[in-house]
Design an enzyme around this catalytic site. Structure first.
Site, PDB file in Angstrom:
ATOM      1  N   ASP A  31       0.852  -1.191   0.000  1.00 48.15           N
ATOM      2  CA  ASP A  31       0.000   0.000   0.000  1.00 48.15           C
ATOM      3  C   ASP A  31       0.889   1.243   0.000  1.00 48.15           C
ATOM      4  O   ASP A  31       1.897   1.315   0.701  1.00 48.15           O
ATOM      5  CB  ASP A  31      -0.903  -0.006   1.239  1.00 48.15           C
ATOM      6  N   ILE A  32       0.509   2.244  -0.771  1.00 49.29           N
ATOM      7  CA  ILE A  32       1.310   3.462  -0.912  1.00 49.29           C
ATOM      8  C   ILE A  32       1.286   4.312   0.364  1.00 49.29           C
ATOM      9  O   ILE A  32       2.180   5.135   0.582  1.00 49.29           O
ATOM     10  CB  ILE A  32       0.808   4.273  -2.128  1.00 49.29           C
ATOM     11  N   ASN A  87     -12.940  -3.317   2.637  1.00 48.55           N
ATOM     12  CA  ASN A  87     -13.916  -2.227   2.623  1.00 48.55           C
ATOM     13  C   ASN A  87     -14.790  -2.370   1.381  1.00 48.55           C
ATOM     14  O   ASN A  87     -14.278  -2.583   0.286  1.00 48.55           O
ATOM     15  CB  ASN A  87     -13.190  -0.878   2.585  1.00 48.55           C
ATOM     16  N   GLY A  93     -15.866   2.608   3.594  1.00 52.69           N
ATOM     17  CA  GLY A  93     -14.506   3.140   3.557  1.00 52.69           C
ATOM     18  C   GLY A  93     -13.744   2.805   2.291  1.00 52.69           C
ATOM     19  O   GLY A  93     -12.539   3.049   2.210  1.00 52.69           O
ATOM     20  N   HIS A 100     -10.423  -5.498  -3.404  1.00 51.65           N
ATOM     21  CA  HIS A 100      -9.117  -5.737  -2.777  1.00 51.65           C
ATOM     22  C   HIS A 100      -9.261  -6.001  -1.295  1.00 51.65           C
ATOM     23  O   HIS A 100     -10.178  -5.513  -0.639  1.00 51.65           O
ATOM     24  CB  HIS A 100      -8.183  -4.536  -2.981  1.00 51.65           C
ATOM     25  N   HIS A 102      -7.019  -5.709   2.358  1.00 47.15           N
ATOM     26  CA  HIS A 102      -5.837  -5.165   3.027  1.00 47.15           C
ATOM     27  C   HIS A 102      -5.290  -6.259   3.943  1.00 47.15           C
ATOM     28  O   HIS A 102      -6.064  -6.901   4.667  1.00 47.15           O
ATOM     29  CB  HIS A 102      -6.202  -3.966   3.908  1.00 47.15           C
TER      30      HIS A 102
HETATM   31  P1  5GP Z   1      -9.718   1.307   0.232  1.00 48.09           P
HETATM   32  O1  5GP Z   1      -9.840   2.610   0.980  1.00 48.09           O
HETATM   33  O2  5GP Z   1     -10.397   1.382  -1.111  1.00 48.09           O
HETATM   34  O3  5GP Z   1     -10.122   0.099   1.030  1.00 48.09           O
HETATM   35  O4  5GP Z   1      -8.171   1.096  -0.007  1.00 48.09           O
HETATM   36  C1  5GP Z   1      -7.466   1.683  -1.052  1.00 48.09           C
HETATM   37  C2  5GP Z   1      -6.008   1.636  -0.668  1.00 48.09           C
HETATM   38  O5  5GP Z   1      -5.259   1.885  -1.844  1.00 48.09           O
HETATM   39  C3  5GP Z   1      -5.609   2.716   0.338  1.00 48.09           C
HETATM   40  O6  5GP Z   1      -5.076   2.093   1.499  1.00 48.09           O
HETATM   41  C4  5GP Z   1      -4.563   3.548  -0.405  1.00 48.09           C
HETATM   42  O7  5GP Z   1      -3.487   3.938   0.412  1.00 48.09           O
HETATM   43  C5  5GP Z   1      -4.104   2.597  -1.505  1.00 48.09           C
HETATM   44  N1  5GP Z   1      -3.670   3.283  -2.716  1.00 48.09           N
HETATM   45  C6  5GP Z   1      -4.291   4.334  -3.338  1.00 48.09           C
HETATM   46  N2  5GP Z   1      -3.623   4.688  -4.442  1.00 48.09           N
HETATM   47  C7  5GP Z   1      -2.542   3.832  -4.522  1.00 48.09           C
HETATM   48  C8  5GP Z   1      -1.472   3.710  -5.475  1.00 48.09           C
HETATM   49  O8  5GP Z   1      -1.356   4.424  -6.461  1.00 48.09           O
HETATM   50  N3  5GP Z   1      -0.569   2.725  -5.234  1.00 48.09           N
HETATM   51  C9  5GP Z   1      -0.644   1.886  -4.150  1.00 48.09           C
HETATM   52  N4  5GP Z   1       0.321   0.975  -3.995  1.00 48.09           N
HETATM   53  N5  5GP Z   1      -1.646   1.985  -3.240  1.00 48.09           N
HETATM   54  C10 5GP Z   1      -2.583   2.949  -3.433  1.00 48.09           C
END
Ligand code: 5GP
Ligand code: ZN
Length: 114
Positions: A31-32, A87, A93, A100, A102
């Protein structure tokens, strides 16, 4: 592939990511914006918007993602425990509309989550 989707672009290699594992069904990368010492994302290669967009035909994929997450956690040395977060939808969230999980570990997790 959905050409407007960030994670589809990562699957295609058009956006770089720290890839840690990959097979025919899924891709795992860092995760970034990590929320724990280990914070990996495990995504389906197929573009599926969210868990709410799955049905019985995704049963093998969903089982595969969970087993893969446990295998990656073992390999990452998370023997004291870890957390899987999925999520779904805006109020759940979810910020990237591509299915995906986490995988978070390396620190104690708290409950309830925010
Ligand atoms: P969500 O909030 O949809 O459950 O999780 C999305 C996740 O994607 C977040 O934890 C966010 O930090 C990660 N994310 C968003 N953009 C990027 C990206 O460009 N590269 C990577 N590696 N992770 C990303
Ligand atoms: Zn996608």
């Amino acid at each position: 592939m959905n050409s407007d989707c960030l994670f589809c672009k990562i699957v295609a290699g058009n956006i770089p990511a720290k890839r840690v594992d990959e097979d025919e069904l899924c891709l795992c990368f860092a995760d970034i914006n990590p929320q724990a010492p280990t914070h990996l994302l495990l995504i389906s290669k197929q573009h599926i918007v969210s868990l709410a967009h799955t049905g019985p035909e995704q049963l093998p994929l969903l089982g595969h993602l969970l087993l893969k997450a446990s295998e990656i956690a073992r390999r990452a040395g998370l023997d004291r425990g870890y957390r899987i977060v999925l999520n779904s939808g805006a109020e759940g969230g979810q910020t990237v509309d591509h299915l995906h999980l986490h995988l978070l570990g390396g620190r104690p997790m708290h409950w309830p989550p925010g």
